[in-house]
Scaffold this active site. Sequence first.
Site, mmCIF file in Angstrom:
data_model
loop_
_atom_site.group_PDB
_atom_site.id
_atom_site.type_symbol
_atom_site.label_atom_id
_atom_site.label_comp_id
_atom_site.label_asym_id
_atom_site.label_seq_id
_atom_site.Cartn_x
_atom_site.Cartn_y
_atom_site.Cartn_z
ATOM 1 N N ASP A 20 43.333 48.653 45.287
ATOM 2 C CA ASP A 20 42.581 47.422 45.058
ATOM 3 C C ASP A 20 41.315 47.825 44.300
ATOM 4 O OD1 ASP A 20 41.687 44.691 45.433
ATOM 5 O OD2 ASP A 20 40.315 45.504 46.931
ATOM 6 N N CYS A 21 40.616 46.848 43.740
ATOM 7 C CA CYS A 21 39.408 47.168 42.975
ATOM 8 C C CYS A 21 38.139 46.791 43.743
ATOM 9 C CB CYS A 21 39.452 46.454 41.614
ATOM 10 S SG CYS A 21 38.096 46.905 40.507
#
Length: 225
Positions: A20-21
């Site tokens: 995920d970012c």
Amino acid sequence: MNMHPKSRRSAEAIDAVVFDCDGTLVDSEKVSLSVLAQLVGEHGLALEAEEAIRRFSGQDLKLVFRDLEAELGTTLPTDIIEVFRGRQIPQLKRSLEAIEGADALLSGLRLPACVASNAPQSKIRVCLETTGLIRHFDTHQIFSAYDIQRWKPDPALFQLAARSLNVPPERCAVVEDSIFGIQAALAAGMQTFVLDPHDRFGEFDDQLVRVGSLVELRPFLSPDR
């Protein structure tokens, strides 16, 4: 290693990593949700930044504004998301930083990796470029829920990432920090690792590995583990 003792260690070999970012590689949630709190405050809803972070981290922005409209009892302007992005992106460019240990973890990673985020491509790239993490990923290694119009907790984005990496889901590690990402990763059948320094996700202890910092992931993401 300061791993939570109840966390389940992954059993399968890991052949690829899906990150995920926001909140996982870049410390963007505080910035973005502070902007959100200020914006809805202008429309009559008192929302503290910390409450916004607790409630909305990792969630589809359209659903966030739908929930906020329900609380207000009225509709927000039709361009509210555009207004939000117009304030969010400049603030990210001014103040965004990588999560501690992200660059070192990615620099030492010897497995194929990609990013899969609920955010639009443009925002993902701003985050990765501003923090310098973009150098670790090619264009084809960045996946946005907006590209397929399906957002976490739907597992479709992670399933797409696994197919693109040509790795079975059960041999992919997902690194997340939100309830929606956890649900998506588990639904996709992937080995789930959660950056959880504040012990928010204890109810999932038998399903994932929780770590307090990114450096704790290194032993799990080694090809010869």
